[in-house]
Design a protein around this motif. Structure first.
Motif, mmCIF file in Angstrom:
data_model
loop_
_atom_site.group_PDB
_atom_site.id
_atom_site.type_symbol
_atom_site.label_atom_id
_atom_site.label_comp_id
_atom_site.label_asym_id
_atom_site.label_seq_id
_atom_site.Cartn_x
_atom_site.Cartn_y
_atom_site.Cartn_z
ATOM 1 N N CYS A 12 -2.401 7.802 1.410
ATOM 2 C CA CYS A 12 -1.111 7.120 1.268
ATOM 3 C C CYS A 12 -1.311 5.625 1.520
ATOM 4 C CB CYS A 12 -0.092 7.676 2.240
ATOM 5 S SG CYS A 12 0.442 9.353 1.833
ATOM 6 N N TYR A 14 0.163 3.409 3.588
ATOM 7 C CA TYR A 14 1.282 2.477 3.718
ATOM 8 C C TYR A 14 0.837 1.403 4.705
ATOM 9 C CZ TYR A 14 4.207 6.107 1.644
ATOM 10 O OH TYR A 14 4.754 7.044 0.804
ATOM 11 N N ASP A 91 -0.801 6.759 -5.928
ATOM 12 C CA ASP A 91 -0.299 8.131 -5.887
ATOM 13 C C ASP A 91 0.182 8.545 -4.496
ATOM 14 O OD1 ASP A 91 -2.849 8.159 -4.811
ATOM 15 O OD2 ASP A 91 -3.474 9.992 -5.848
ATOM 16 N N HIS A 92 0.572 7.570 -3.700
ATOM 17 C CA HIS A 92 0.998 7.836 -2.315
ATOM 18 C C HIS A 92 2.101 8.877 -2.215
ATOM 19 C CE1 HIS A 92 4.799 5.514 -2.408
ATOM 20 N NE2 HIS A 92 4.157 4.829 -3.339
ATOM 21 N N ALA A 93 3.035 8.863 -3.114
ATOM 22 C CA ALA A 93 4.156 9.805 -3.046
ATOM 23 C C ALA A 93 3.685 11.251 -3.220
ATOM 24 C CB ALA A 93 5.203 9.462 -4.090
ATOM 25 N N ASP A 94 2.632 11.446 -3.996
ATOM 26 C CA ASP A 94 2.090 12.790 -4.195
ATOM 27 C C ASP A 94 1.433 13.334 -2.931
ATOM 28 O OD1 ASP A 94 2.859 12.608 -6.867
ATOM 29 O OD2 ASP A 94 0.885 11.916 -7.520
ATOM 30 N N ALA A 96 2.216 12.173 0.370
ATOM 31 C CA ALA A 96 2.998 11.918 1.584
ATOM 32 C C ALA A 96 3.317 13.174 2.395
ATOM 33 C CB ALA A 96 4.287 11.173 1.243
#
Length: 108
Positions: A12, A14, A91-94, A96
Motif C-alpha cells: 500500500c 501510504y 494498486d494500493h486499494a486492492d 488495503a
C-alpha cells in the motif's frame, strides 16, 4: 519505545504519516515504509494519519506481527529517509484489506 510499521503497509505504502513526523524517521522501500527506532521520538502523530492502521507502539504490536519490530530496525538502516509524502502505490486499494502480506514485502 519506538513506533513500528506493520503488515498493513505492505503493497500500500501510504505516506500520510511522513508529513506529520517531526524527526524524519521514516524510510522508504519499494513497497513498504519502515521507522528507524533510534530516530523515533514516540510522538504518536503518525498513528492517526495511517489510513490502514499499520503503525503501532512497539509494546502494542500484535503477536503475529512481532517480526516487524526487527524488520523496521533492519530496513530503516538500508533504505533512504522519506521526508515528504507521495502517492500510495498504484494498486494500493486492492491490497488495503489483505492480511498476512509479509511474503510480498520487497527489500530491494
Amino acid at each position: 519505545m519506538a513506533y513500528v510499521v506493520t503488515d498493513a503497509c505492505v503493497k500500500c505504502k501510504y505516506t500520510d504519516c511522513v508529513d506529520v513526523c517531526p524527526v524524519d524517521c521514516f524510510h522508504e522501500g519499494p513497497n513498504f515504509l519502515a521507522i528507524d527506532p533510534e530516530e523515533c521520538i514516540d510522538c504518536t502523530l503518525c498513528v492517526a494519519e495511517c489510513p490502514v492502521s499499520a503503525i503501532y507502539a512497539e509494546d502494542d504490536v500484535p503477536a503475529e506481527q512481532q517480526v516487524y519490530i526487527r524488520l523496521n530496525a533492519e530496513l530503516s538502516q538500508q533504505w533512504p529517509v522519506l521526508s515528504q509524502s507521495k502517492a500510495p502505490l498504484p494498486d494500493h486499494a486492492d491490497w488495503a484489506e489483505v492480511t498476512n502480506k509479509l511474503p510480498h514485502l520487497q527489500r530491494d
